[in-house]
Structures are given as structure tokens and as C-alpha cells.
Design a protein around this motif. Sequence first.
Motif, PDB file in Angstrom:
ATOM      1  N   LEU A 228      12.256   8.189   8.691  1.00  0.00           N
ATOM      2  CA  LEU A 228      11.315   9.263   8.377  1.00  0.00           C
ATOM      3  C   LEU A 228      12.017  10.619   8.421  1.00  0.00           C
ATOM      4  CD1 LEU A 228       8.359  10.032   7.783  1.00  0.00           C
ATOM      5  CD2 LEU A 228       8.023  10.231  10.259  1.00  0.00           C
ATOM      6  N   GLN A 229      12.873  10.813   9.415  1.00  0.00           N
ATOM      7  CA  GLN A 229      13.620  12.075   9.502  1.00  0.00           C
ATOM      8  C   GLN A 229      14.490  12.263   8.261  1.00  0.00           C
ATOM      9  OE1 GLN A 229      15.568  13.271  13.211  1.00  0.00           O
ATOM     10  NE2 GLN A 229      17.366  13.864  12.037  1.00  0.00           N
ATOM     11  N   ALA A 230      15.101  11.194   7.788  1.00  0.00           N
ATOM     12  CA  ALA A 230      15.964  11.298   6.604  1.00  0.00           C
ATOM     13  C   ALA A 230      15.175  11.739   5.376  1.00  0.00           C
ATOM     14  CB  ALA A 230      16.653   9.963   6.337  1.00  0.00           C
ATOM     15  N   THR A 231      13.901  11.333   5.272  1.00  0.00           N
ATOM     16  CA  THR A 231      13.095  11.802   4.141  1.00  0.00           C
ATOM     17  C   THR A 231      12.878  13.305   4.238  1.00  0.00           C
ATOM     18  OG1 THR A 231      10.950  11.399   5.228  1.00  0.00           O
ATOM     19  CG2 THR A 231      11.908   9.585   3.969  1.00  0.00           C
ATOM     20  N   TYR A 232      12.727  13.820   5.452  1.00  0.00           N
ATOM     21  CA  TYR A 232      12.545  15.259   5.625  1.00  0.00           C
ATOM     22  C   TYR A 232      13.835  16.019   5.320  1.00  0.00           C
ATOM     23  CZ  TYR A 232       7.845  15.385   7.539  1.00  0.00           C
ATOM     24  OH  TYR A 232       6.490  15.324   7.682  1.00  0.00           O
ATOM     25  N   GLN A 233      14.964  15.392   5.542  1.00  0.00           N
ATOM     26  CA  GLN A 233      16.240  16.040   5.266  1.00  0.00           C
ATOM     27  C   GLN A 233      16.686  15.831   3.823  1.00  0.00           C
ATOM     28  OE1 GLN A 233      18.193  14.263   9.031  1.00  0.00           O
ATOM     29  NE2 GLN A 233      19.200  16.250   8.813  1.00  0.00           N
ATOM     30  N   ASP A 234      15.781  15.268   2.997  1.00  0.00           N
ATOM     31  CA  ASP A 234      16.081  15.014   1.597  1.00  0.00           C
ATOM     32  C   ASP A 234      17.292  14.105   1.443  1.00  0.00           C
ATOM     33  OD1 ASP A 234      15.535  15.182  -1.103  1.00  0.00           O
ATOM     34  OD2 ASP A 234      16.812  16.928  -1.429  1.00  0.00           O
ATOM     35  N   LYS A 235      17.294  13.041   2.236  1.00  0.00           N
ATOM     36  CA  LYS A 235      18.347  12.028   2.163  1.00  0.00           C
ATOM     37  C   LYS A 235      17.686  10.678   1.914  1.00  0.00           C
ATOM     38  CE  LYS A 235      21.423  14.457   5.389  1.00  0.00           C
ATOM     39  NZ  LYS A 235      22.132  14.366   6.679  1.00  0.00           N
ATOM     40  N   PRO A 236      17.102  10.481   0.735  1.00  0.00           N
ATOM     41  CA  PRO A 236      16.331   9.252   0.498  1.00  0.00           C
ATOM     42  C   PRO A 236      17.156   7.979   0.583  1.00  0.00           C
ATOM     43  CG  PRO A 236      16.658  10.482  -1.549  1.00  0.00           C
ATOM     44  CD  PRO A 236      17.113  11.378  -0.438  1.00  0.00           C
ATOM     45  N   GLY A 237      18.430   8.062   0.201  1.00  0.00           N
ATOM     46  CA  GLY A 237      19.279   6.871   0.316  1.00  0.00           C
ATOM     47  C   GLY A 237      19.436   6.439   1.754  1.00  0.00           C
ATOM     48  N   ALA A 262       3.387  -3.703   9.013  1.00  0.00           N
ATOM     49  CA  ALA A 262       2.684  -2.790   8.109  1.00  0.00           C
ATOM     50  C   ALA A 262       3.254  -1.381   8.212  1.00  0.00           C
ATOM     51  CB  ALA A 262       1.187  -2.787   8.434  1.00  0.00           C
ATOM     52  N   MET A 263       3.504  -0.931   9.439  1.00  0.00           N
ATOM     53  CA  MET A 263       4.083   0.406   9.635  1.00  0.00           C
ATOM     54  C   MET A 263       5.446   0.503   8.967  1.00  0.00           C
ATOM     55  SD  MET A 263       6.567   2.116  11.573  1.00  0.00           S
ATOM     56  CE  MET A 263       6.841   1.198  13.101  1.00  0.00           C
ATOM     57  N   LEU A 264       6.276  -0.527   9.127  1.00  0.00           N
ATOM     58  CA  LEU A 264       7.612  -0.499   8.536  1.00  0.00           C
ATOM     59  C   LEU A 264       7.547  -0.527   7.011  1.00  0.00           C
ATOM     60  CD1 LEU A 264       9.489  -2.956  10.942  1.00  0.00           C
ATOM     61  CD2 LEU A 264       9.645  -0.468  10.889  1.00  0.00           C
ATOM     62  N   ALA A 265       6.619  -1.300   6.461  1.00  0.00           N
ATOM     63  CA  ALA A 265       6.470  -1.346   5.004  1.00  0.00           C
ATOM     64  C   ALA A 265       6.057   0.021   4.460  1.00  0.00           C
ATOM     65  CB  ALA A 265       5.444  -2.415   4.607  1.00  0.00           C
ATOM     66  N   MET A 266       5.223   0.736   5.228  1.00  0.00           N
ATOM     67  CA  MET A 266       4.817   2.068   4.767  1.00  0.00           C
ATOM     68  C   MET A 266       5.979   3.048   4.828  1.00  0.00           C
ATOM     69  SD  MET A 266       2.477   3.633   3.291  1.00  0.00           S
ATOM     70  CE  MET A 266       1.132   2.473   3.452  1.00  0.00           C
ATOM     71  N   ARG A 267       6.833   2.929   5.848  1.00  0.00           N
ATOM     72  CA  ARG A 267       8.024   3.780   5.888  1.00  0.00           C
ATOM     73  C   ARG A 267       8.949   3.460   4.708  1.00  0.00           C
ATOM     74  NH1 ARG A 267       8.516   5.897  11.222  1.00  0.00           N
ATOM     75  NH2 ARG A 267       6.413   6.692  11.614  1.00  0.00           N
ATOM     76  N   GLU A 268       9.002   2.185   4.330  1.00  0.00           N
ATOM     77  CA  GLU A 268       9.788   1.819   3.151  1.00  0.00           C
ATOM     78  C   GLU A 268       9.199   2.479   1.901  1.00  0.00           C
ATOM     79  OE1 GLU A 268      11.064  -2.038   0.400  1.00  0.00           O
ATOM     80  OE2 GLU A 268       9.888  -2.364   2.238  1.00  0.00           O
ATOM     81  N   ALA A 269       7.865   2.500   1.829  1.00  0.00           N
ATOM     82  CA  ALA A 269       7.211   3.143   0.687  1.00  0.00           C
ATOM     83  C   ALA A 269       7.581   4.624   0.611  1.00  0.00           C
ATOM     84  CB  ALA A 269       5.694   2.979   0.796  1.00  0.00           C
ATOM     85  N   PHE A 270       7.625   5.305   1.772  1.00  0.00           N
ATOM     86  CA  PHE A 270       8.022   6.716   1.791  1.00  0.00           C
ATOM     87  C   PHE A 270       9.427   6.893   1.214  1.00  0.00           C
ATOM     88  CE2 PHE A 270       5.219   8.543   5.459  1.00  0.00           C
ATOM     89  CZ  PHE A 270       4.093   8.314   4.692  1.00  0.00           C
TER      90      PHE A 270
END
Length: 429
Positions: A228-237, A262-270
Amino acid sequence: MIGACRARDFGCIFKLVKARAGIYPSMIARRCDLTPSRVGEVIAGRRQLLHMDVIERISDGLHIPGHMLGLARRAWEAPAGLTVTPREPAEERIPPDEPLVAALPGADVDSVLALTAERDLSPSTLDALHSSIADYWRRDDEHGGETLRPAVVGQLRYVVDLLKEQRPAPFRDGLHSIAAELARLTGWTYFDARQYNQARAYFTESLALAKTIGDHTFMANVLACMSLQATYQDKPGDALALVSAAQDQARAVLGTTPRVLAMLAMREAFAHATLGDQDATHTAISEAHTHFGRITTGDPDPAWVAYFNEPKLIADTGIAHGRLGEAALAEPLIADALRREDQASHRGRAFHAVWLARTQLQRGKLDEACHTAMDALVPAAAVSSQRVVGHLREFHAQLEPFRREPAAVAYEARLRDVLPGRVSGSPRP
């Protein structure tokens, strides 16, 4: 190491930290905010690192004292001139007419008291520590973690200190589990404050503590936080790699509950949504809802996943669609989740209200978007969260084309009234 640092031979430095400290190239990349391929090229001698900001990140990420790399003393180092030398105790002299101020006990007193304190552990001791962690999380959600952090770090040090003594295996494992939870909570408070390097350091420490006792499910939890932190840092890979590792850890355990999956699958979706992969995002959302539909009363869910309830699933589904730009799908979902969300969850309500405002603005509903954003200001003011403030700033900037419209003017005035100084300046693109 001294010679390599003097020459700024980072290929040699990276090889040494791998061989001597067990810090592998992927970990070097995360700690120093570099890409794994760049680290690999440096180790292979195909690239040099010359920019000062990169060298400073390496110093901070690997905790190499600044002087070894020709830098100024880093913020995390001991203050200049701090030395500890044996000496005879001197009588403290108090200037005349200076009032005596009561002081809290210092480290020396703590050390003395520790010699006489009971250090025997019982199951009730571990239960009390777990209860305090649950209370910390509740207060973090209601008010933010910035003011909690000193207490949490202090308790983490206390538990780590207990681990230095010989303990029966059940108590030792219990202490490792508690220390891992406290380290993750500390990392989360830094993440919410947008202090990402510190957050990553504590998340990594939490991961190591959980690995010591083979708690793969909790390792999955920590990796999901890092994703989740990586998505905030614009590091989607990086976000996708981390959540994939989290899912691997969860699958390694027989009996991982549907709520965790379910929680992990949603983080994957992010992560997929941040990459702009529509098909993969929709597939991960579908998997999250499938797992959630399998939840039954009495599932042995870990305490740390209890937050992932139905309103949270719905809100996150809307946010994933929002990240893809699918505002028409996102808006009703986030609105429904907000109606059902706990009123005491100030940060969650502020966060989701801003997301709802953003989707409404994307759909051309300026008046509704500004009204929704005003609703976000009250819970945002009640919680100390730079992450929420960051979202408010982004929405503020998105209003630039409409800044002379009455709804935008009213929102601007309300923003300055409720959050003076926290979101300042005119909106910018």
C-alpha cells in the motif's frame, strides 16, 4: 567497507552488505528507494551512482554514517560531540534563584529499577500487551498515530529488552509476535505521516520479527502494508511485487481465513489499478468479493484484519475503480460505504469522503463534489494524518479550473477555516 565508502564504490558496498549483513539487492533497492535493476547494474559495474541525493538515500537506507561517504552527519546519527567516558560523578551545581523543576526518571533510574523489577512473564502479561496494542490501533484510527508513536516505540523497546533474557518457547514466541505487531504499528504511524523511509525501516523490522517465529500470515500482513505504501510512492511495480509476496506467504499457511485473503486480493487490485491494468484489477476485485463471501461466524481471524469489514470492502472496491478512472462505478460504492461506516473512524471517513468528492468531480458534479469535500473537513480536523491532508491538497489542486465558481469559493473558505495552515495556498494544477 571503509575503503569502499571512501572511494564511493557502491558496487563493493552493496556486495559487502549482502555478504556481511544479509541485506540482499531487493532489500537494498527498497531501503534506498532505488529500482532493483539499478542496484543490479551497480553491483555488476555497469552503472555508477554520483548524484548526492542518491548517495544520501543510500546512507540513510543502509545506516552508513555520513562521514564515511563524505556527507554531513545524518539526522538519525547521535548528536555531534556526544561521547561517553568514565569519570567520577560531579556534584551538580544549581545557579542561585533558579527554581527546581521536577524531572521524569531518566535512563539511569530505569536501569536501576529494572534490577529489582519482576521480570517473570505469565499469560496475563502477554494478554495485557495485546490489549494495549488493540487500544493503540483504536486511538490511531480515531485521532492519528503521531502522538501515540513515543508510547508505542517505548513499549516496543521494552518487549525487545524482554527478549534478551532466556524464556520458555511459548513466551518467547509470544513476545516476538507482540514486538512484530508493535513494529508494524510504528511503521504505520510513520506511513500515515508520509515519512516513508522510517515506515519502511519499521515494516522491515516487523517482517524480520515475524519470520523468526514463522508467522507467515503476519508476514503477509506486513508485506500488504508495504505494498500500500508503494502505491502512495507511485511505485506500482513494487506494490504488485510486495502484494504477490504477501499472497505467497498467506498460501503457505493451511487455514488462512477468507477475510485475510479478501484483504490481500483488494491490495492486489490497488496495485493493478495503479498500473492502469483494467482486466487484472477487475479480476482481483472479483477474487476479493469471492473470498469475502466465504467468511463464516467463528472464523479464526487474526485481530489485525478485523477492520476489513463489509463497508471497508465496498469502499476499497470503489477506490480501485476510482484509481482506474471508472468514476461512474466508483461513486455509488464509496457513497454507500460512507453511509455505513463507523462514525468514530475519523481518518477512514475523511479519507473516503475525499475519494467520493474526487469521483464526483470527475463526473462533472462540481457542487456535489465541493459539498462532499466539506463533509471530509470535520473528521480530517479531528485526526492527525498527513496522508489525509495530502488527499485534501490533491482535491484542492483539482479545483483550479473552477476556482471562481461559487461552490469552489465556498469550499476554499471552509477549508481555510477548519484546517488553517494545514492546507494553504491557492489550488494549483
